[in-house]
Design a protein around this motif. Structure first.
Motif, PDB file in Angstrom:
ATOM      1  N   CYS A 110       0.801  -1.225   0.000  1.00  0.00           N
ATOM      2  CA  CYS A 110       0.000   0.000   0.000  1.00  0.00           C
ATOM      3  C   CYS A 110       0.833   1.273   0.000  1.00  0.00           C
ATOM      4  N   SER A 111       2.134   1.190   0.287  1.00  0.00           N
ATOM      5  CA  SER A 111       2.983   2.388   0.250  1.00  0.00           C
ATOM      6  C   SER A 111       3.889   2.430  -0.981  1.00  0.00           C
ATOM      7  N   GLY A 112       3.839   1.414  -1.835  1.00  0.00           N
ATOM      8  CA  GLY A 112       4.563   1.479  -3.096  1.00  0.00           C
ATOM      9  C   GLY A 112       5.671   0.463  -3.288  1.00  0.00           C
ATOM     10  N   MET A 113       6.432   0.132  -2.238  1.00  0.00           N
ATOM     11  CA  MET A 113       7.523  -0.835  -2.358  1.00  0.00           C
ATOM     12  C   MET A 113       7.499  -1.778  -1.156  1.00  0.00           C
ATOM     13  N   SER A 114       8.027  -2.975  -1.359  1.00  0.00           N
ATOM     14  CA  SER A 114       8.129  -3.923  -0.248  1.00  0.00           C
ATOM     15  C   SER A 114       9.469  -4.646  -0.306  1.00  0.00           C
ATOM     16  N   TYR A 115       9.890  -5.145   0.848  1.00  0.00           N
ATOM     17  CA  TYR A 115      11.156  -5.853   0.962  1.00  0.00           C
ATOM     18  C   TYR A 115      10.945  -7.327   0.657  1.00  0.00           C
ATOM     19  N   SER A 116      11.998  -7.961   0.147  1.00  0.00           N
ATOM     20  CA  SER A 116      11.962  -9.392  -0.108  1.00  0.00           C
ATOM     21  C   SER A 116      13.280 -10.008   0.351  1.00  0.00           C
ATOM     22  N   MET A 117      13.201 -11.195   0.922  1.00  0.00           N
ATOM     23  CA  MET A 117      14.389 -11.918   1.356  1.00  0.00           C
ATOM     24  C   MET A 117      14.203 -13.380   0.968  1.00  0.00           C
ATOM     25  N   SER A 118      15.215 -13.944   0.318  1.00  0.00           N
ATOM     26  CA  SER A 118      15.142 -15.343  -0.078  1.00  0.00           C
ATOM     27  C   SER A 118      16.518 -15.988   0.052  1.00  0.00           C
ATOM     28  N   ILE A 119      16.534 -17.307   0.050  1.00  0.00           N
ATOM     29  CA  ILE A 119      17.780 -18.065   0.099  1.00  0.00           C
ATOM     30  C   ILE A 119      18.024 -18.649  -1.281  1.00  0.00           C
ATOM     31  N   GLU A 120      19.236 -18.425  -1.810  1.00  0.00           N
ATOM     32  CA  GLU A 120      19.597 -18.898  -3.139  1.00  0.00           C
ATOM     33  C   GLU A 120      20.933 -19.626  -3.074  1.00  0.00           C
ATOM     34  N   ASP A 121      21.271 -20.326  -4.154  1.00  0.00           N
ATOM     35  CA  ASP A 121      22.552 -21.040  -4.172  1.00  0.00           C
ATOM     36  C   ASP A 121      23.616 -20.323  -4.992  1.00  0.00           C
ATOM     37  N   LYS A 122      23.234 -19.234  -5.699  1.00  0.00           N
ATOM     38  CA  LYS A 122      24.216 -18.443  -6.445  1.00  0.00           C
ATOM     39  C   LYS A 122      23.695 -17.021  -6.588  1.00  0.00           C
ATOM     40  N   HIS A 123      24.594 -16.113  -6.959  1.00  0.00           N
ATOM     41  CA  HIS A 123      24.190 -14.733  -7.192  1.00  0.00           C
ATOM     42  C   HIS A 123      24.405 -14.385  -8.656  1.00  0.00           C
ATOM     43  N   GLU A 124      23.775 -13.312  -9.088  1.00  0.00           N
ATOM     44  CA  GLU A 124      23.909 -12.835 -10.462  1.00  0.00           C
ATOM     45  C   GLU A 124      25.193 -12.025 -10.597  1.00  0.00           C
ATOM     46  N   GLU A 125      25.715 -11.938 -11.806  1.00  0.00           N
ATOM     47  CA  GLU A 125      26.978 -11.243 -12.055  1.00  0.00           C
ATOM     48  C   GLU A 125      26.934  -9.776 -11.637  1.00  0.00           C
ATOM     49  N   GLU A 126      25.803  -9.109 -11.825  1.00  0.00           N
ATOM     50  CA  GLU A 126      25.695  -7.685 -11.505  1.00  0.00           C
ATOM     51  C   GLU A 126      25.372  -7.406 -10.040  1.00  0.00           C
ATOM     52  N   ASP A 127      25.123  -8.434  -9.253  1.00  0.00           N
ATOM     53  CA  ASP A 127      24.788  -8.243  -7.833  1.00  0.00           C
ATOM     54  C   ASP A 127      25.974  -7.683  -7.059  1.00  0.00           C
ATOM     55  N   THR A 128      25.648  -6.936  -6.017  1.00  0.00           N
ATOM     56  CA  THR A 128      26.640  -6.564  -5.020  1.00  0.00           C
ATOM     57  C   THR A 128      26.578  -7.642  -3.946  1.00  0.00           C
ATOM     58  N   VAL A 129      27.733  -8.181  -3.564  1.00  0.00           N
ATOM     59  CA  VAL A 129      27.773  -9.260  -2.578  1.00  0.00           C
ATOM     60  C   VAL A 129      28.497  -8.754  -1.329  1.00  0.00           C
ATOM     61  N   PHE A 130      27.857  -8.952  -0.177  1.00  0.00           N
ATOM     62  CA  PHE A 130      28.409  -8.575   1.116  1.00  0.00           C
ATOM     63  C   PHE A 130      28.632  -9.836   1.933  1.00  0.00           C
ATOM     64  N   GLU A 131      29.573  -9.793   2.857  1.00  0.00           N
ATOM     65  CA  GLU A 131      29.759 -10.899   3.798  1.00  0.00           C
ATOM     66  C   GLU A 131      29.650 -10.373   5.215  1.00  0.00           C
ATOM     67  N   PHE A 132      28.825 -11.028   6.004  1.00  0.00           N
ATOM     68  CA  PHE A 132      28.631 -10.710   7.407  1.00  0.00           C
ATOM     69  C   PHE A 132      28.894 -11.985   8.188  1.00  0.00           C
ATOM     70  N   GLU A 133      30.013 -12.014   8.893  1.00  0.00           N
ATOM     71  CA  GLU A 133      30.446 -13.220   9.599  1.00  0.00           C
ATOM     72  C   GLU A 133      30.445 -14.381   8.619  1.00  0.00           C
ATOM     73  N   ASN A 134      29.601 -15.380   8.806  1.00  0.00           N
ATOM     74  CA  ASN A 134      29.594 -16.537   7.903  1.00  0.00           C
ATOM     75  C   ASN A 134      28.479 -16.475   6.857  1.00  0.00           C
ATOM     76  N   LEU A 135      27.848 -15.313   6.689  1.00  0.00           N
ATOM     77  CA  LEU A 135      26.748 -15.164   5.740  1.00  0.00           C
ATOM     78  C   LEU A 135      27.168 -14.386   4.504  1.00  0.00           C
ATOM     79  N   LYS A 136      26.704 -14.847   3.338  1.00  0.00           N
ATOM     80  CA  LYS A 136      26.852 -14.077   2.111  1.00  0.00           C
ATOM     81  C   LYS A 136      25.486 -13.507   1.776  1.00  0.00           C
ATOM     82  N   VAL A 137      25.465 -12.220   1.460  1.00  0.00           N
ATOM     83  CA  VAL A 137      24.230 -11.523   1.128  1.00  0.00           C
ATOM     84  C   VAL A 137      24.419 -10.858  -0.225  1.00  0.00           C
ATOM     85  N   CYS A 138      23.450 -11.019  -1.125  1.00  0.00           N
ATOM     86  CA  CYS A 138      23.533 -10.345  -2.419  1.00  0.00           C
ATOM     87  C   CYS A 138      22.342  -9.415  -2.589  1.00  0.00           C
TER      88      CYS A 138
END
Length: 104
Positions: free
Chosen positions: A31-59
């Motif tokens: 209702c406000s225009g945008m929403s957040y999404s979070m999912s678990i994947e086995d790979k990231h896309e080439e254009e993604d920005t990838v961050f590491e937090f402790e033992n987690l990879k986030v794209c």
């Protein structure tokens, strides 16, 4: 840069396997225009920005990265609910249920 609290990192670590990548994104909707999404994947896309937090990879995809620049992801447990909470400094408006937002 997107950030995570210790509670969010712990919860995501408990929910993922080694090699999993957490994808965080923003999509049109809600209702406000945008929403957040979070999912678990086995790979990231080439254009993604990838961050590491402790033992987690986030794209994050390029389009979402700008909107999520000043966002801290937390994991909150209350008597009535539990889940991830996105604290986005760029959000100028949120809906009453907290599921969607807009940026000015």
């Amino acid at each position: 840069m997107i950030g995570f609290t210790e509670a969010a990192i712990k919860r995501l670590s408990d929910a993922t396997e080694p090699g999993d990548i957490i994808r965080i994104s923003v999509a049109g909707g809600g209702c406000s225009g945008m929403s957040y999404s979070m999912s678990i994947e086995d790979k990231h896309e080439e254009e993604d920005t990838v961050f590491e937090f402790e033992n987690l990879k986030v794209c994050v995809d390029k389009k979402s990265a700008f909107i999520l620049t000043e966002t801290i992801v937390d994991y909150v447990e209350t008597l009535s609910s539990s889940g991830f909470k996105f604290n986005n400094a760029r959000a100028t408006n949120t809906c009453g249920c907290g599921e969607s937002f807009s940026c000015g």
